[in-house]
Design a protein around this motif. Structure first.
Motif, PDB file in Angstrom:
ATOM      1  N   MET A  71      50.264 -13.012  23.675  1.00  0.00           N
ATOM      2  CA  MET A  71      50.954 -12.892  22.574  1.00  0.00           C
ATOM      3  C   MET A  71      50.904 -11.650  21.783  1.00  0.00           C
ATOM      4  O   MET A  71      50.117 -10.967  21.994  1.00  0.00           O
ATOM      5  CB  MET A  71      50.765 -14.205  21.852  1.00  0.00           C
ATOM      6  CG  MET A  71      49.313 -14.091  21.039  1.00  0.00           C
ATOM      7  SD  MET A  71      48.785 -15.377  20.075  1.00  0.00           S
ATOM      8  CE  MET A  71      49.791 -15.204  18.736  1.00  0.00           C
ATOM      9  N   PRO A  84      61.480 -12.224  20.557  1.00  0.00           N
ATOM     10  CA  PRO A  84      61.923 -13.411  20.993  1.00  0.00           C
ATOM     11  C   PRO A  84      61.687 -14.081  22.189  1.00  0.00           C
ATOM     12  O   PRO A  84      61.419 -13.058  23.223  1.00  0.00           O
ATOM     13  CB  PRO A  84      63.666 -13.105  21.181  1.00  0.00           C
ATOM     14  CG  PRO A  84      63.824 -12.023  20.196  1.00  0.00           C
ATOM     15  CD  PRO A  84      62.621 -11.347  20.244  1.00  0.00           C
ATOM     16  N   GLY A  85      61.118 -15.163  22.414  1.00  0.00           N
ATOM     17  CA  GLY A  85      60.610 -15.835  23.460  1.00  0.00           C
ATOM     18  C   GLY A  85      59.130 -15.672  23.933  1.00  0.00           C
ATOM     19  O   GLY A  85      58.794 -16.038  24.771  1.00  0.00           O
ATOM     20  N   ARG A  86      58.681 -14.795  22.913  1.00  0.00           N
ATOM     21  CA  ARG A  86      57.197 -14.273  23.304  1.00  0.00           C
ATOM     22  C   ARG A  86      56.574 -14.837  21.847  1.00  0.00           C
ATOM     23  O   ARG A  86      56.886 -14.216  20.767  1.00  0.00           O
ATOM     24  CB  ARG A  86      57.046 -12.815  23.351  1.00  0.00           C
ATOM     25  CG  ARG A  86      55.661 -12.485  23.640  1.00  0.00           C
ATOM     26  CD  ARG A  86      55.637 -10.912  24.146  1.00  0.00           C
ATOM     27  NE  ARG A  86      54.205 -10.550  23.830  1.00  0.00           N
ATOM     28  CZ  ARG A  86      53.238 -10.704  24.726  1.00  0.00           C
ATOM     29  NH1 ARG A  86      53.250 -11.317  25.862  1.00  0.00           N
ATOM     30  NH2 ARG A  86      51.919  -9.855  24.707  1.00  0.00           N
ATOM     31  N   PRO A  87      55.599 -15.614  22.067  1.00  0.00           N
ATOM     32  CA  PRO A  87      54.609 -15.935  20.699  1.00  0.00           C
ATOM     33  C   PRO A  87      54.050 -14.705  19.909  1.00  0.00           C
ATOM     34  O   PRO A  87      53.903 -13.756  20.540  1.00  0.00           O
ATOM     35  CB  PRO A  87      53.654 -16.880  21.167  1.00  0.00           C
ATOM     36  CG  PRO A  87      53.883 -17.233  22.576  1.00  0.00           C
ATOM     37  CD  PRO A  87      54.905 -16.074  23.118  1.00  0.00           C
ATOM     38  N   TYR A 121      61.005 -17.343  12.250  1.00  0.00           N
ATOM     39  CA  TYR A 121      61.264 -17.142  13.432  1.00  0.00           C
ATOM     40  C   TYR A 121      60.627 -18.186  14.241  1.00  0.00           C
ATOM     41  O   TYR A 121      59.420 -18.303  14.283  1.00  0.00           O
ATOM     42  CB  TYR A 121      60.643 -15.578  13.962  1.00  0.00           C
ATOM     43  CG  TYR A 121      61.137 -14.535  13.030  1.00  0.00           C
ATOM     44  CD1 TYR A 121      62.533 -14.068  13.185  1.00  0.00           C
ATOM     45  CD2 TYR A 121      60.191 -13.996  12.142  1.00  0.00           C
ATOM     46  CE1 TYR A 121      63.015 -13.076  12.537  1.00  0.00           C
ATOM     47  CE2 TYR A 121      61.094 -13.068  11.244  1.00  0.00           C
ATOM     48  CZ  TYR A 121      62.174 -12.275  11.575  1.00  0.00           C
ATOM     49  OH  TYR A 121      62.874 -11.367  10.725  1.00  0.00           O
ATOM     50  N   TRP A 123      59.663 -18.170  17.160  1.00  0.00           N
ATOM     51  CA  TRP A 123      58.350 -17.723  18.281  1.00  0.00           C
ATOM     52  C   TRP A 123      57.310 -17.488  17.624  1.00  0.00           C
ATOM     53  O   TRP A 123      56.369 -16.895  18.046  1.00  0.00           O
ATOM     54  CB  TRP A 123      59.126 -16.641  19.187  1.00  0.00           C
ATOM     55  CG  TRP A 123      59.702 -15.539  18.222  1.00  0.00           C
ATOM     56  CD1 TRP A 123      58.856 -14.328  17.590  1.00  0.00           C
ATOM     57  CD2 TRP A 123      60.951 -15.410  17.829  1.00  0.00           C
ATOM     58  NE1 TRP A 123      59.708 -13.495  17.065  1.00  0.00           N
ATOM     59  CE2 TRP A 123      61.010 -13.921  17.146  1.00  0.00           C
ATOM     60  CE3 TRP A 123      62.115 -15.970  18.355  1.00  0.00           C
ATOM     61  CZ2 TRP A 123      62.231 -13.451  16.842  1.00  0.00           C
ATOM     62  CZ3 TRP A 123      63.526 -15.356  17.991  1.00  0.00           C
ATOM     63  CH2 TRP A 123      63.151 -14.314  17.043  1.00  0.00           C
ATOM     64  N   ARG A 124      57.189 -17.272  16.225  1.00  0.00           N
ATOM     65  CA  ARG A 124      56.252 -16.736  15.430  1.00  0.00           C
ATOM     66  C   ARG A 124      55.124 -18.161  14.958  1.00  0.00           C
ATOM     67  O   ARG A 124      55.665 -19.191  14.402  1.00  0.00           O
ATOM     68  CB  ARG A 124      56.560 -16.326  13.965  1.00  0.00           C
ATOM     69  CG  ARG A 124      55.409 -15.762  13.142  1.00  0.00           C
ATOM     70  CD  ARG A 124      55.897 -15.109  12.030  1.00  0.00           C
ATOM     71  NE  ARG A 124      56.465 -13.735  12.314  1.00  0.00           N
ATOM     72  CZ  ARG A 124      57.115 -12.973  11.319  1.00  0.00           C
ATOM     73  NH1 ARG A 124      57.117 -13.561  10.236  1.00  0.00           N
ATOM     74  NH2 ARG A 124      57.430 -11.820  11.626  1.00  0.00           N
TER      75      ARG A 124
END
Length: 450
Positions: A71, A84-87, A121, A123-124
Motif C-alpha cells: 500500500m 485509485p485501486g491501491r490502498p 477517497y 481506497w484510503r
C-alpha cells in the motif's frame, strides 16, 4: 535490516499492529534507486517474519516510494496523491503547531480543501494527525505540533477531535476574571508500587471566588509539604507565565512520583490568592521516615541553550581536560558531491574521509558551526596526499559573503593550516578543492575569549 528484524520480532504478537512501515520519507536522498532497493529488501524481510500484515514504505509521497509494498503511505503534501485501486493512508497531516490553548479546529493542513469539500477517497484506509503530543525537538517550534502540550494538558484541537469522534461537546473555555484562589487536582490519589515506574498527573487551576476556572496567568508554586515524593525539579516547582514552565489559560500541570511509601501532602500557593492542598498515598515500597530516608535534592530547571553551551566550550574548553573545543566535530556539513559522506570529514576520525565524485569538477566542503564564533585557525587533513593546487579556506558569517583565509600547506601535501586574522568571526567554513582531492578531517579552533 537488523533493526527491522528486531522491530517485527518484538511487536508482531501485538494485536494493535495493523500495518508495518519500514521507512519515513526515504526520498530525502541523492541515491533514490539505492534507497528504493533497500526498502524492497526490508519489505521482503518483514513479509518473511510476519506474512499476516501489509507492509509499506512510510512517507513515500515522492520519487515513486509509494509504489513499494502492499500500500501507499503519505505525509503532508502526499495527501493529494491519488492511488485509485491501491490502498493508501495518510500517515501524517497537520499540524496544530502552537502553544496551548490554540484553535478549536482539526488542523487539517494539506487535506483542508478535500475535507471542506467532503471529498473521501474509497481506497484510503485512514489518516493520522501529526502529532499527538508536543515533544522535544532541536527545532523549537517543531516540538509544539501536538494536540496535547508538553505538560499533557489538551489543546483545543484535542477537544475538537473528541467531539468529532466521540460526540463529547467541548467544555466552556475559561475567560478573564478576578483571581481569588488556586485549586489542585490529580488523575489519581494512589501510587502503587512507589518505585519510580508510575506517577500522578497533578493539575493546578486559577479560579475566581465562586470556584470557576478563569484564564488569568499568575505565578503558582507547588510544594511537597510533608511525606515522600518529588516533581521533576525536586520538592517544589513554580509555574511562571511566559516561561518554559508556564501557566496558560489559567491551568498548569506536572508529574509527581515517589520512591517511598507514605502519605504526601502537596500544597499550591500564589501570592495574594487562597491556596489549596491534596494528599497522595504511596504504597508497596520502603516506608518513608522523615529525617532518616534519603531526601530529594532540588533540581531547579535551567533552559538548555546549545549556543550558550558552545560559547562556554569555546571559552573554557572541556571541563575534564581543559582543552579547547574543536568546533567542527559532528556539526552540520554539506558538500558539492558525496553529500551523505560529508560528515566523514568532521567526525573526529582521521581514518574516515570525504571524497568528491569523479564527475565533480569544482569540489567543495562546507561546515555550519550553527552559531558565530571568533576563530583562531582552521586545520585540514588530506585524504591521502593532495596533488595540484592547495585547497582554499574561506569563512563566512552568513553563508553568502565569503572571506579567504591564507593557508599554509605542508610540503608533503597531507595537511594545511589557515591562521585567522585577529577578530575573525564566522559561522561557516568552506574548503574549496581541486578535482579528486578529498578531506580526512577538518578542525576549527576558537580564539581565546576576552
Amino acid at each position: 535490516m537488523r533493526q527491522v528484524r528486531e522491530m517485527v520480532l518484538q511487536f508482531r504478537n501485538h494485536p494493535s499492529i495493523v500495518i508495518w512501515s519500514i521507512s519515513n520519507e526515504p526520498f530525502f536522498t541523492r541515491h533514490a534507486p539505492e534507497a528504493r532497493a533497500l526498502c524492497n529488501r526490508l519489505i521482503t524481510l518483514v513479509k518473511e517474519l510476519d506474512p499476516t500484515r501489509p507492509v509499506c514504505a512510510g512517507g513515500g509521497q515522492r520519487r515513486n516510494f509509494d509504489k513499494l509494498g502492499d500500500m501507499a503511505a503519505f505525509n503532508g503534501d502526499g495527501s493529494h496523491v491519488k492511488t485509485p485501486g491501491r490502498p493508501s493512508m495518510v500517515t501524517e497531516y497537520g499540524s496544530v503547531s502552537c502553544r496551548r490553548p490554540g484553535a478549536y479546529a482539526p488542523g487539517w493542513g494539506d487535506m483542508k480543501k478535500d475535507k471542506e469539500a467532503g471529498i473521501c477517497y474509497p481506497w484510503r484506509v485512514g489518516e493520522a494527525v501529526w502529532c499527538g503530543f508536543d515533544h522535544g525537538s532541536i527545532w523549537p517550534s517543531g516540538g509544539r505540533m501536538g494536540i496535547v502540550d508538553y505538560f499533557r494538558i489538551p489543546k483545543r484541537a484535542w477537544y475538537w477531535y473528541r467531539n468529532a469522534l466521540r460526540n463529547i461537546p467541548p467544555p466552556e473555555w475559561p475567560v478573564e476574571g478576578t483571581p481569588a484562589q488556586v485549586k489542585l487536582s490529580a488523575d489519581k490519589k494512589v501510587i502503587s508500587p512507589a518505585d519510580g515506574t508510575d506517577d500522578v498527573h497533578v493539575t493546578v487551576k486559577v479560579a475566581d471566588a465562586a470556584g470557576r476556572q478563569i484564564s488569568n496567568a499568575v505565578p503558582v508554586t507547588l510544594t511537597v509539604v510533608s511525606g515522600p515524593g518529588e516533581f521533576p525539579t525536586g520538592k517544589s516547582i513554580t509555574f511562571t507565565p511566559g516561561t518554559d514552565i508556564d501557566l496558560i489559560d489559567g491551568c498548569a500541570a506536572i508529574e509527581f512520583r515517589s520512591y517511598y511509601a507514605g502519605k504526601t501532602v502537596i500544597r499550591a500557593s500564589s501570592p495574594g490568592l487562597k491556596g489549596d492542598s491534596l494528599q497522595i498515598v504511596c504504597r508497596n515500597a520502603p516506608a518513608y521516615v522523615a529525617g532518616r530516608s534519603a531526601e530529594t535534592r532540588e533540581r531547579p530547571y535551567k533552559r538548555f541553550s546549545a549556543k550558550e553551551r558552545d560559547i562556554q566550550l569555546a571559552r573554557y574548553g572541556r571541563p575534564e581536560s581543559g582543552e579547547k573545543a574543536n568546533l567542527a566535530v559532528l556539526r552540520p556539513c554539506s558538500a558539492s558531491s558525496g553529500f551523505q559522506e560529508a560528515m566523514r570529514a568532521s567526525d573526529g576520525d582521521d581514518v574516515s574521509a570525504w571524497h568528491p565524485s569523479e564527475e565533480d569538477k569544482a569540489p567543495w566542503w562546507q561546515l555550519d558551526m550553527e552559531f558565530e564564533f571568533r576563530l583562531d585557525r582552521v586545520e585540514v587533513k588530506a585524504a591521502g596526499s593532495w596533488k595540484g593546487p592547495a585547497p582554499a579556506v574561506q569563512v563566512s558569517r552568513d553563508g553568502n559573503s565569503w572571506k579567504d583565509i591564507k593557508a599554509v600547506l605542508r610540503k608533503d601535501g597531507t595537511e594545511l593550516t589557515a591562521m585567522c586574522p585577529e577578530g575573525t568571526g564566522a559561522r561557516y567554513v568552506r574548503i574549496r578543492l581541486s578535482p579528486g582531492q578529498g578531506i580526512a578531517e577538518v578542525a576549527v579552533w576558537p580564539a581565546d575569549a576576552s
